[in-house]
Scaffold this motif. Structure first.
Motif, mmCIF file in Angstrom:
data_model
loop_
_atom_site.group_PDB
_atom_site.id
_atom_site.type_symbol
_atom_site.label_atom_id
_atom_site.label_comp_id
_atom_site.label_asym_id
_atom_site.label_seq_id
_atom_site.Cartn_x
_atom_site.Cartn_y
_atom_site.Cartn_z
ATOM 1 N N THR A 184 11.518 6.778 13.693
ATOM 2 C CA THR A 184 10.503 5.856 14.050
ATOM 3 C C THR A 184 9.758 5.111 13.137
ATOM 4 O O THR A 184 10.066 5.506 11.717
ATOM 5 C CB THR A 184 9.367 6.616 14.755
ATOM 6 O OG1 THR A 184 8.843 7.501 13.797
ATOM 7 C CG2 THR A 184 9.735 7.493 16.077
ATOM 8 N N PRO A 185 9.285 3.850 13.223
ATOM 9 C CA PRO A 185 8.687 3.337 12.170
ATOM 10 C C PRO A 185 7.564 3.830 11.091
ATOM 11 O O PRO A 185 6.990 4.755 11.782
ATOM 12 C CB PRO A 185 8.327 1.941 12.909
ATOM 13 C CG PRO A 185 9.087 1.662 14.087
ATOM 14 C CD PRO A 185 9.058 3.417 14.532
ATOM 15 N N LEU A 186 7.170 3.573 10.017
ATOM 16 C CA LEU A 186 6.465 3.990 9.192
ATOM 17 C C LEU A 186 5.163 3.627 9.675
ATOM 18 O O LEU A 186 4.836 2.435 10.423
ATOM 19 C CB LEU A 186 6.381 3.600 7.811
ATOM 20 C CG LEU A 186 7.913 3.811 7.113
ATOM 21 C CD1 LEU A 186 7.513 3.143 5.664
ATOM 22 C CD2 LEU A 186 7.758 5.390 6.941
ATOM 23 N N SER A 187 3.963 4.352 9.454
ATOM 24 C CA SER A 187 2.583 3.843 9.791
ATOM 25 C C SER A 187 1.758 3.396 8.770
ATOM 26 O O SER A 187 2.313 3.474 7.622
ATOM 27 C CB SER A 187 2.047 4.971 10.578
ATOM 28 O OG SER A 187 1.398 6.057 9.215
ATOM 29 N N PRO A 188 0.904 2.587 8.982
ATOM 30 C CA PRO A 188 0.123 2.244 7.841
ATOM 31 C C PRO A 188 -0.443 3.020 6.638
ATOM 32 O O PRO A 188 -0.560 2.753 5.486
ATOM 33 C CB PRO A 188 -1.060 1.307 8.625
ATOM 34 C CG PRO A 188 -0.679 1.046 9.987
ATOM 35 C CD PRO A 188 0.317 2.165 10.193
#
Length: 413
Positions: free
Chosen positions: A4-8
């Motif tokens: 899944t994409p990275l979070s901030p």
């Protein structure tokens, strides 16, 4: 492996590895897909800031020391680690493929031949780990990845030295995954020995061939009570006939009644041969399931430099000109245009003409036509089929002349 994409809040880089995506998470931290400066993919495990204390660092450091001693073609290799940084981290070999839990969710239960190949490969790998004086202690579908060349075992976080009384956990604390936990592990016995991994592998193979574990319950306390009860036999319903005897032996309550890993390998190979296949053929059958269960993450979309068109040109030199719906039959000719560095007309200029397919005067000849998309021109009113035959009206000749003049300005002659 699902990502899944990275979070901030995620770090962009650790220890020289660029973090690209999230792989998964656990009680102690987050796992990322990382990349070295030379482009090598790694799995980077990072301890959560909320659990970083002296005890966690000590346990993590001990885990790393264990990983440094584990080797083999079916074990995800240790790459690099830092236990003293603000966020301790560990990098291991990245295996591109689904874990067995995801394989089950996507593919369903394994056929006997593939299950026997899985059992033989994992048993041989674990026999190698045991020969190094180590145990896994937390073997489960989520800790086994099916890569392009076959399965690999990951996460030796609970590994301990087989003959040592030292433990990574506090006294009287049971660690592991209950669904695949052996009775002696659930009872808190120490030190644990090789049969603990034999039982766990049997539970994994049972799950992969039937979709259920040896014992099931809604509450973990009830599950533990079933596992430690010598009178409660494991649920072997749905097991393929050729694997029933092996799995029954691997899931025996008493450690001494279970086969060794070498015996598991031999019995799995016998099942493979009973199907008229070689070990190599069975391995290929197993790894072929990866393509069904795993789809690599799609790259981030790149915006198109120009608005998309609904009609693809026949070649790099072709373009489509849309005609307005004026008259009984509005069509759009597809004609070749030259490549020019400077456009003859301003950007977005589109010559619009109404064209008939035949004419009494010489014209451009037959052309391919396409009905204009409804989002680009007004929808024409209901029409009837035009009469068949030549059209020799003055309007038709005037339109044909207009068409020739329109494209003459762009022609190379």
């Amino acid at each position: 492996m699902h990502t899944t994409p990275l979070s901030p809040d995620d770090p962009a880089e650790l220890g020289g590895f660029t973090l690209l995506r999230r792989i998964g998470h656990g009680g102690m931290g987050q796992v990322y897909l990382g990349e070295s400066a030379a482009g090598e993919a790694v799995a980077v495990k990072v301890i959560k800031p909320t659990v970083v204390d002296s005890e966690t660092r000590q346990r993590f450091a001990q885990e790393i020391e264990v990983l440094k001693t584990v080797w083999g073609p079916r074990v995800a290799a240790f790459v690099k680690a830092d236990t003293e940084s603000e966020q301790p981290w560990l990098a291991t070999e990245y295996v591109e493929g689904p874990d067995l839990r995801r394989l089950m969710d996507t593919r369903g239960v394994l056929p006997p031949l593939a299950a026997a190949s899985l059992g033989a490969t994992l048993a041989e790998a674990l026999a190698g780990v045991h020969s190094q004086g180590l145990l896994h202690r937390d073997l489960k579908p989520a800790n086994i990845l099916l890569g392009p060349n076959g399965p690999k075992i990951i996460d030796f976080g609970l590994a301990v030295f087989a003959e040592s009384s030292a433990s990574l956990t506090a006294p009287n604390m049971v660690m592991g995954t209950p669904a695949c936990m052996s009775p002696e592990q659930a009872n808190g016995e120490k030190p644990l020995k090789a049969p603990v991994d034999v039982y766990a592998l049997g539970a994994v193979l049972l799950f992969m061939t039937t979709g259920h574990y040896p014992y099931q319950a809604d509450h973990v306390q009830v599950l533990f009570s079933q596992i430690v009860n010598p009178e409660k036999t494991p649920d072997l319903s749905g097991v393929p006939e050729e694997l029933a005897g092996l799995l029954s032996a691997m899931l025996q309550y008493a450690q001494q009644d279970r086969p060794t890993m070498d015996e598991v390998v031999a019995q799995c190979v016998a099942v493979i041969k009973s199907h008229g296949a070689t070990v190599a053929q069975a391995r290929r059958r197993l790894t072929s399931l990866t393509a069904v269960a795993y789809e690599p993450p799609a790259p981030d979309p790149v915006p198109a430099p120009y608005p998309p068109t609904t009609t693809a040109p026949a070649s790099a030199e072709a373009t489509t000109v849309l005609a307005p719906a004026t008259g009984p039959m509005a069509v759009a000719p597809t004609v070749p245009l030259p490549q020019q560095s400077t456009p003859t007309h301003p950007p977005a200029y589109t010559p619009t003409v109404a064209v008939s397919t035949t004419d009494s005067e010489p014209g451009p000849g037959p052309v391919d036509v396409a009905v204009p998309p409804p989002n680009l021109v007004p929808a024409p009113a209901p029409i009837t089929t035009p009469p068949v035959g030549p059209r020799r009206s003055a309007a038709a000749r005037r339109i044909a002349s207009q068409l020739r003049e329109t494209y003459a300005s762009a022609a190379p002659f």
